[in-house]
Design a protein around this motif. Structure first.
Motif, short mmCIF file in Angstrom:
data_model
loop_
_atom_site.label_atom_id
_atom_site.label_comp_id
_atom_site.label_asym_id
_atom_site.label_seq_id
_atom_site.Cartn_x
_atom_site.Cartn_y
_atom_site.Cartn_z
N PRO A 1 -9.39 11.64 -5.30
CA PRO A 1 -9.59 10.19 -5.50
C PRO A 1 -8.30 9.42 -5.68
CG PRO A 1 -10.27 11.44 -7.44
CD PRO A 1 -10.02 12.44 -6.35
N GLN A 2 -7.26 10.08 -6.19
CA GLN A 2 -5.98 9.37 -6.39
C GLN A 2 -5.32 9.03 -5.06
OE1 GLN A 2 -3.66 11.84 -8.95
NE2 GLN A 2 -4.79 11.30 -10.80
N LYS A 3 -5.53 9.87 -4.03
CA LYS A 3 -4.93 9.61 -2.73
C LYS A 3 -5.82 8.77 -1.83
CE LYS A 3 -2.04 13.76 -2.59
NZ LYS A 3 -1.70 14.99 -1.82
N LEU A 4 -7.13 8.89 -1.99
CA LEU A 4 -8.06 8.16 -1.11
C LEU A 4 -8.34 6.75 -1.60
CD1 LEU A 4 -10.68 10.94 -0.30
CD2 LEU A 4 -8.70 10.24 1.04
N ALA A 5 -8.05 6.45 -2.86
CA ALA A 5 -8.35 5.13 -3.41
C ALA A 5 -7.17 4.19 -3.20
CB ALA A 5 -8.68 5.23 -4.89
N GLY A 6 -7.49 2.93 -2.93
CA GLY A 6 -6.45 1.91 -2.78
C GLY A 6 -6.16 1.22 -4.09
N GLN A 7 -5.46 0.09 -4.02
CA GLN A 7 -5.11 -0.63 -5.23
C GLN A 7 -6.31 -1.30 -5.87
OE1 GLN A 7 -1.85 -3.28 -4.70
NE2 GLN A 7 -0.42 -1.70 -4.09
N CYS A 8 -7.40 -1.47 -5.11
CA CYS A 8 -8.61 -2.07 -5.67
C CYS A 8 -9.43 -1.04 -6.43
CB CYS A 8 -9.46 -2.68 -4.56
SG CYS A 8 -9.90 -1.53 -3.25
N LYS B 1 -11.21 1.26 -5.01
CA LYS B 1 -12.21 1.75 -4.08
C LYS B 1 -11.54 2.58 -2.98
CE LYS B 1 -15.38 -0.66 -6.19
NZ LYS B 1 -16.45 0.00 -6.97
N LEU B 2 -12.37 3.21 -2.15
CA LEU B 2 -11.83 3.99 -1.04
C LEU B 2 -11.08 3.09 -0.08
CD1 LEU B 2 -14.84 6.38 -0.30
CD2 LEU B 2 -12.69 6.96 -1.42
N LYS B 3 -9.99 3.59 0.49
CA LYS B 3 -9.16 2.78 1.38
C LYS B 3 -9.92 2.37 2.64
CE LYS B 3 -4.81 4.96 -0.03
NZ LYS B 3 -3.66 5.76 0.42
N CYS B 4 -9.71 1.12 3.04
CA CYS B 4 -10.35 0.62 4.24
C CYS B 4 -9.85 1.33 5.50
CB CYS B 4 -10.11 -0.89 4.38
SG CYS B 4 -10.81 -1.88 3.04
N CYS B 5 -8.63 1.86 5.46
CA CYS B 5 -8.06 2.50 6.64
C CYS B 5 -8.73 3.84 6.95
CB CYS B 5 -6.57 2.70 6.48
SG CYS B 5 -6.09 3.59 4.99
N LEU B 6 -9.61 4.33 6.07
CA LEU B 6 -10.34 5.55 6.38
C LEU B 6 -11.31 5.34 7.54
CD1 LEU B 6 -11.18 6.92 2.81
CD2 LEU B 6 -9.52 7.83 4.42
N ASN B 7 -11.69 4.09 7.78
CA ASN B 7 -12.62 3.80 8.87
C ASN B 7 -11.93 3.57 10.21
OD1 ASN B 7 -14.93 3.99 7.34
ND2 ASN B 7 -15.01 1.81 6.85
N TYR B 8 -10.59 3.45 10.20
CA TYR B 8 -9.89 3.06 11.43
C TYR B 8 -10.02 4.13 12.51
CZ TYR B 8 -7.70 -0.60 8.59
OH TYR B 8 -7.48 -1.67 7.78
N GLY C 1 0.81 -1.20 0.00
CA GLY C 1 0.00 0.00 0.00
C GLY C 1 0.84 1.26 0.00
N SER C 2 0.16 2.40 -0.03
CA SER C 2 0.86 3.69 -0.04
C SER C 2 1.57 3.95 1.28
CB SER C 2 -0.13 4.81 -0.32
OG SER C 2 -1.17 4.82 0.64
N CYS C 3 1.19 3.23 2.35
CA CYS C 3 1.86 3.38 3.64
C CYS C 3 3.19 2.64 3.69
CB CYS C 3 0.95 2.88 4.76
SG CYS C 3 0.44 1.15 4.55
N GLY C 4 3.48 1.80 2.69
CA GLY C 4 4.73 1.05 2.66
C GLY C 4 4.62 -0.34 3.25
N ARG C 5 3.42 -0.72 3.73
CA ARG C 5 3.24 -2.05 4.31
C ARG C 5 2.34 -2.88 3.40
NH1 ARG C 5 1.97 -1.73 10.62
NH2 ARG C 5 2.58 -3.90 10.37
#
Length: 403
Positions: free
Chosen positions: A244-251, A253-260, A212-216
């Protein structure tokens, strides 16, 4: 978490080189640590006779050990399938399997349960490994067949059954796809039973994995199993730019980590007044322009003076709103803003450079001086000075000629 064979030695990683079939199952996807392995059961208590078996890309199923085989983590077993048998690896045994089945709402009814036939023989493993080697070249050809038929779908992965009698094609598509003709082409070319299974874009990313964009590694491919819906309101509450380019993941869709951290932000926003609530003063009404959730500050601007913002705290904003509800007005926002600035000046701390780092670029090599540019500059200066001298001499010569 890695097993002992994957640990580092003298600063160099050793690596077990098992390519996803680790014997201790401690470096695979969605691994569960058996913290009850060293605990013995009470007297008279029978061990739980179910086991967890892992297949390709983290797919896990639960089977009843009707033959009472002595199984441990890492054993390769032949399991029951709808037609034929499948080959998988045991990833969990004992009482922790009961906990996992209860968490996933899987019934332990022995009549409906699938069974484990035997431990896999060398012949079973050879057939299974040869089938796995066919998957990548088959995926390339399958994608080409889908493109030739103009089907709006993407074949993301292929998984063979352990006895090589069936191949499951996982695909993603935006809309419903008529792939009846495609199945005929697959059956004619690959000479095996075909099963098409549509998966979502998040499930596709979890199967394929990635960084991911976080490096993990992706959360969906390592530990996340329930895919909750993510909306743009989660980004708005956290005051993130709706890019959308920063909020979207590799799928896509919106990144799941937005809900964390969403719940923490919602709790912090409870002390904030609503941003659409106006503040009424004797100088005029003011509208909220910006909020700082971490520091608890809000910026207001008078109507008509949108370029001049006044910063106040949330407690001050709530106090002013309560006065407005009682039909009372304050003199102006400048009084509250000045009080806040005085408090901030008193709370300022003086930091000293105790490390001794004078400059962050002190280790950078100095840029080489361009001698050509310096020579050109010198030549230009000399030319200018010569021209000036010539211009000074010309009028004297003209005067002498006139005389």
């Amino acid at each position: 978490m890695a097993c002992a064979s994957c640990s580092t030695k003298d600063g160099q990683p050793k690596g077990c080189k098992n390519n996803g079939t680790c014997g201790t199952d401690s470096c695979n996807k969605l691994t569960v640590f058996d913290w009850l392995a060293n605990m013995s059961l009470p007297n008279g208590e029978k061990p739980f006779n179910w086991v967890e078996v892992r297949y390709k890309n983290g797919r896990k199923e639960y089977y009843n050990n009707t033959e009472n085989l002595t199984l441990s983590i890492g054993d390769i077993v032949a399991t029951q399938a709808k037609a034929g048998h499948d080959i998988g690896m045991v990833t969990l045994t004992g009482e922790l399997v009961r906990v996992q089945m209860k968490r996933k709402n899987i019934s332990d009814n022995e009549e409906e349960a699938l069974k484990i036939y035997r431990k896999a023989s060398q012949k079973d493993i050879d057939i299974w490994s040869s089938a796995r080697d066919k998957e990548e070249p088959m995926k390339v050809r399958a994608r080409q067949f889908a493109i030739d038929l103009n089907l709006q779908m993407k074949i993301s992965d292929i998984e063979f059954q352990g006895d090589a009698s069936k191949a499951t094609f996982y695909y993603t598509a935006e809309e419903r796809v008529d792939f009846r003709e495609l199945i005929k082409v697959f059956a004619r070319e690959f000479r095996t039973r075909i099963e098409m299974k549509q998966v979502g874009f998040r499930q596709e990313a979890s199967r394929l994995g990635g960084i991911g964009s976080c490096g993990r590694e992706l959360c969906c491919s390592t530990w996340l199993t329930d895919f909750r819906s993510v909306s743009t309101s989660a980004a708005r509450y956290q005051q993130l730019s709706l890019n959308p380019q920063k909020l979207a993941g590799q799928c896509g869709k919106l990144k799941c980590c937005l809900n964390y951290e969403l719940d923490t932000y919602l709790d912090a926003l409870k002390s904030f007044p609503k941003t659409d609530t106006k503040i009424y003063t004797e100088k005029g009404s003011a509208v909220c322009q910006k909020t700082d959730i971490f520091k608890g500050h809000m910026w207001y601007a008078y109507e008509g003076e949108w370029n001049h913002w006044h910063k106040i705290t949330t407690s001050q904003a709530n106090e002013i709103i309560e006065l407005n509800k009682k039909n009372k007005k304050i003199a102006s926002l400048e009084e509250y803003a000045s009080e806040l600035s005085e408090l901030v000046e008193d709370a300022k701390a003086e930091f000293e450079n105790v490390v001794g780092q004078d400059s962050l670029t002190r280790f950078d090599s100095p840029k080489p001086q361009n001698k050509r540019k310096n020579n050109k500059r010198r030549n230009n200066k000399n030319n200018k000075s010569n021209r000036n001298n010539r211009n000074k001499r010309k009028p004297q010569n003209n005067k002498n000629a006139a005389k």
